[in-house]
Design an enzyme around this catalytic site. Structure first.
Site, PDB file in Angstrom:
ATOM      1  N   LYS A 125      11.923 -27.186  -2.004  1.00  0.00           N
ATOM      2  CA  LYS A 125      11.735 -25.736  -2.022  1.00  0.00           C
ATOM      3  C   LYS A 125      13.009 -24.980  -1.657  1.00  0.00           C
ATOM      4  O   LYS A 125      13.171 -23.816  -2.046  1.00  0.00           O
ATOM      5  CB  LYS A 125      10.570 -25.360  -1.110  1.00  0.00           C
ATOM      6  CG  LYS A 125       9.230 -25.878  -1.641  1.00  0.00           C
ATOM      7  CD  LYS A 125       8.058 -25.442  -0.793  1.00  0.00           C
ATOM      8  CE  LYS A 125       6.737 -25.886  -1.418  1.00  0.00           C
ATOM      9  NZ  LYS A 125       6.614 -27.326  -1.589  1.00  0.00           N
ATOM     10  N   GLU A 200      11.466 -19.964   6.972  1.00  0.00           N
ATOM     11  CA  GLU A 200      11.654 -18.642   6.392  1.00  0.00           C
ATOM     12  C   GLU A 200      10.922 -17.613   7.242  1.00  0.00           C
ATOM     13  O   GLU A 200      10.094 -17.968   8.092  1.00  0.00           O
ATOM     14  CB  GLU A 200      11.163 -18.593   4.946  1.00  0.00           C
ATOM     15  CG  GLU A 200       9.680 -18.799   4.790  1.00  0.00           C
ATOM     16  CD  GLU A 200       9.244 -18.850   3.322  1.00  0.00           C
ATOM     17  OE1 GLU A 200      10.116 -19.020   2.442  1.00  0.00           O
ATOM     18  OE2 GLU A 200       8.031 -18.740   3.064  1.00  0.00           O
ATOM     19  N   HIS A 235      -3.076 -22.041   6.390  1.00  0.00           N
ATOM     20  CA  HIS A 235      -2.226 -21.903   5.212  1.00  0.00           C
ATOM     21  C   HIS A 235      -2.760 -22.672   4.013  1.00  0.00           C
ATOM     22  O   HIS A 235      -2.033 -22.909   3.053  1.00  0.00           O
ATOM     23  CB  HIS A 235      -0.783 -22.336   5.514  1.00  0.00           C
ATOM     24  CG  HIS A 235      -0.240 -21.738   6.766  1.00  0.00           C
ATOM     25  ND1 HIS A 235       0.047 -20.392   6.880  1.00  0.00           N
ATOM     26  CD2 HIS A 235       0.017 -22.280   7.982  1.00  0.00           C
ATOM     27  CE1 HIS A 235       0.474 -20.146   8.100  1.00  0.00           C
ATOM     28  NE2 HIS A 235       0.459 -21.265   8.791  1.00  0.00           N
ATOM     29  N   ARG A 294       2.377 -28.534 -11.546  1.00  0.00           N
ATOM     30  CA  ARG A 294       1.160 -29.303 -11.802  1.00  0.00           C
ATOM     31  C   ARG A 294       0.022 -28.333 -12.050  1.00  0.00           C
ATOM     32  O   ARG A 294       0.183 -27.120 -11.946  1.00  0.00           O
ATOM     33  CB  ARG A 294       0.828 -30.167 -10.580  1.00  0.00           C
ATOM     34  CG  ARG A 294       0.742 -29.345  -9.286  1.00  0.00           C
ATOM     35  CD  ARG A 294       0.319 -30.170  -8.101  1.00  0.00           C
ATOM     36  NE  ARG A 294       0.518 -29.484  -6.833  1.00  0.00           N
ATOM     37  CZ  ARG A 294      -0.306 -28.598  -6.299  1.00  0.00           C
ATOM     38  NH1 ARG A 294      -1.405 -28.256  -6.959  1.00  0.00           N
ATOM     39  NH2 ARG A 294      -0.059 -28.032  -5.135  1.00  0.00           N
TER      40      ARG A 294
END
Length: 680
Positions: A125, A200, A235, A294
């Site tokens: 990522k 982040e 999450h 995916r």
């Protein structure tokens, strides 16, 4: 052999490198297209539905994902042994593993997924965010953990590989950052085989918006509608829907959102099905989060609003076929999906394991496919995608999701109402689930109004959202029905004089008393049935209509109502049109073998001990981490309930434990507040 040569080869037999509802979903499309199906299974899944439904199944010895479904070499060998000419990765496990995709193609098999180069570009990522920035896609910046200050908080630690909320931790104080990084790395390594994480800025209240993309090898890239997936726990998505309520409120953001998704796919020469995920604020501004290379768990809501079969398109594109038109079909209506989990939201989302004795959701129109339609209309309906059936064993080794239930209706309000009503009436026996929470969320005024940001569960509170659907009065009525059904059952199995009422005598007797326990405590029911008349002092205004072992009908203040009852050992499952409750009969005499020593810490869930942080004799403080259990790919820390010393340790790393097993014994300090209890 080149990638294009492999892609042009017709597919005749597909191995799904996955399990559960994922494999079953792909099999449905394969069968509709006349393709043979191959399953792989671990020892824990030997009798799972996806195994019995496949044309051929190949065993992967072991139970842990790292020994089975994450072993790409074994999966490829299974495909070759079974004569499959293509591998569909599903979602999760190896679905976003570029090395596996390359190995599939190197073995001469068709890979039903994007090019390995695209997977690799998006698989890390950190690198993905750099590439998307160069492509002009809006995004939040990543942060170096070593440079984070108090002013940067809160921040979010995220796994670089995979998804599903694993390997993610919110950090609100600098002192918590090192432990959060370690925990996220351990969880990511267990779930994805890659411990890399990044950090982040954390947006406290945002919207999780994603765009379904589909691309062929001929340059066509579709943005197939958007979804909102903001209702999340840890999450991980719980409720997903299409179209997104936020985008419906800000329709001007739809085309820029789609353009950003198409740009993201084009930047990496994407082919196949994928999802570009964004974080958005209430004003409609959005930033790139990640791209999932995916199919997504929530793809059914896109299928029901567009009429597409995304798996069929994956298969076509993998064989080199073009998409059927330059643009995707327009979406219509509203679709909402809920993930039904074997977990207890009120107890910190503890996953559950054991036997699912019953799963019956009324009104299901279709399984794993589109809703029936006629030239004139498509009626509202429900779709079920499930990896389990009655009698399935839910193990500790994999994700605790039982099923996805998906509604479609012309309006969002109708879709939510249809789904909530079906879940309310569902029979789900043997395991505690999040069903009540799902119904309460779907029925909540803020959800109905479309106010569905990522802080929804925190803002409204689990105490309210996870509360049982049945209030105290309804629970007492359910206990009365359970008692009457139990009496009818004992009468039906009586060896002598089964026609007489249980406890019958020729002189009037006292009231029968039965005690049940449930999540809210104990209930004692006192009642008698004399000449067909119910006598229940605590239930004035209630009259008996009929009582059978599995069904009780009562007249309650002039309203005739029905309770369905099922028994399994000492468990009694009671289902009503307003919700359900599970009772257990309280034994007349307690079993002393069930008692544990004072100060014992017991396992709150089944799992594997992955870390032990203390030794016998160590002094510990309240809240201190003692050991870690891993269950269903999540890490659960067991902490000290009070200040004291470790008197004994009953486990070691690698040991499997069941619910209630003693993990350790803590001698607490004498001055510990007597109101403190249990592990966190």
């Amino acid at each position: 052999m080149t990638e294009s040569a492999i892609a042009a080869r017709p597919i005749t037999s597909v191995l799904v490198a996955n399990r559960g509802e994922i494999a079953r979903r792909v099999f449905v499309t394969c069968r509709a297209l006349g393709l043979r199906t191959v399953a792989v299974f671990s020892d824990a899944d030997a009798t799972a539905p996806h195994v019995t439904e496949a044309d051929v199944a190949v065993r992967l010895p072991g139970t842990a994902a790292t020994d089975t479904y994450l072993r790409g070499d074994l999966v490829i060998a299974a495909a070759q042994r079974a004569g499959a000419d293509a591998i569909h990765p599903g979602y999760g496990f190896l679905s976003e593993n570029a090395d596996f995709a390359e190995a599939v193609e190197a073995a001469g098999l068709t890979w039903i997924g994007p090019p390995p180069s695209a997977i690799r570009a998006m698989g890390g990522k950190v690198e993905a965010k750099r590439l998307m920035g160069e492509a002009g896609v809006p995004m939040l910046d990543s942060m170096d953990p070593g440079t984070i200050t108090e002013a940067d908080l809160p921040v979010l630690v995220k796994a670089s590989a995979g998804g599903g909320g694993r390997g993610m931790r919110i950090v609100r104080t600098l002192s918590d950052l090192p432990a959060a990084l370690d925990a996220a790395r351990a969880e990511a390594a267990s779930a994805f085989g890659d411990s890399t994480v990044f950090v982040e800025h954390y947006v406290e209240s945002g919207h999780h918006i994603e765009v379904q993309v589909m691309a062929d090898r001929h340059g066509t890239v579709w943005a197939v509608g958007e979804r909102e997936c903001s209702i999340q726990r840890r999450h991980q998505k719980v409720i997903e829907e299409a179209p997104a309520p936020l985008v419906e409120r800000h329709p001007q953001m739809r085309e820029p959102l789609y353009a950003a998704a198409r740009d993201a796919a084009a930047a990496i020469d994407y082919v196949g099905a994928g999802t570009v995920e964004f974080l958005a604020d209430d004003e409609g501004r959005f930033w790139f989060l990640e791209m999932n290379t995916r199919l997504q768990v929530e793809h059914p809501v896109t299928e029901l609003t567009t009429g597409l079969d995304l798996v069929a398109l994956q298969l076509a594109v993998a064989q080199g076929e073009p998409l059927p038109s330059p643009n995707p079909p327009a979406a219509s209506g509203s679709s909402i999906e809920v993930r039904l989990y074997a977990e207890d939201p009120a107890q910190d989302w503890q996953p559950q394991s054991g036997t699912l004795t019953r799963l019956d959701i009324p009104g299901i129109t279709t399984e794993f496919g589109p809703l029936p339609s006629s030239p004139a209309t498509v009626r509202p309906g429900l779709r079920l995608d499930s990896g389990v059936v009655d009698g399935s064993e839910v193990s500790i080794h994999y994700d605790p999701m039982l099923a996805k239930v998906i509604s479609w209706a012309p309006t969002r309000a109708a879709a939510a109402r249809l789904l909530a009503e079906a879940l309310t009436r569902a029979q789900i026996h043997g395991l505690r689930t999040n069903r009540d929470l799902l119904v309460r969320v779907l029925s909540h005024p803020d959800f109905v109004a479309g106010a569905t940001d990522t802080a929804f569960l925190d803002r409204h509170g689990l105490e309210a959202l996870a509360a049982p659907l049945l209030d105290a009065g309804e629970t007492h009525l359910a206990a009365l029905a359970a008692a009457l059904a139990d009496t009818a059952y004992r009468r039906s199995v009586a060896v002598t004089q089964p026609g007489l009422p249980a406890g019958w005598r020729n002189l009037p007797s006292g009231l029968t008393r039965k005690t049940f326990t449930h999540s809210g405590g104990d209930l004692e029911i006192s009642y008698a049935v004399r000449r067909g008349t119910l006598i229940a002092p605590a239930h004035e205004g209630v009259a008996l209509v009929s009582a059978e072992p599995g069904r009780v009908v009562l007249d309650v203040d002039g309203l005739r109502r029905t309770w369905r009852i099922a028994r399994d050992g000492d468990a009694v499952e009671v289902d009503t049109d307003r919700g359900a409750v599970t009772f257990r009969r309280v034994p007349l005499l307690p079993d002393v073998s069930d008692q544990v020593a004072e100060g014992s810490l017991v396992a709150p869930l089944p799992g594997v001990v992955t870390a032990v942080h203390v030794a016998v004799g160590d002094e510990v403080a309240k809240g201190q981490a003692l050991l870690v259990l891993e269950a269903m790919k999540m890490q659960h820390t067991i902490t000290a309930p009070a200040n004291g010393a470790v008197a004994s340790l009953e486990v070691e790393v690698g040991r499997h434990v069941e619910v209630g097993a003693v993990l350790a014994v803590i001698d607490t300090d004498d001055d510990t507040d007597e109101t403190e209890e249990g592990a966190e």
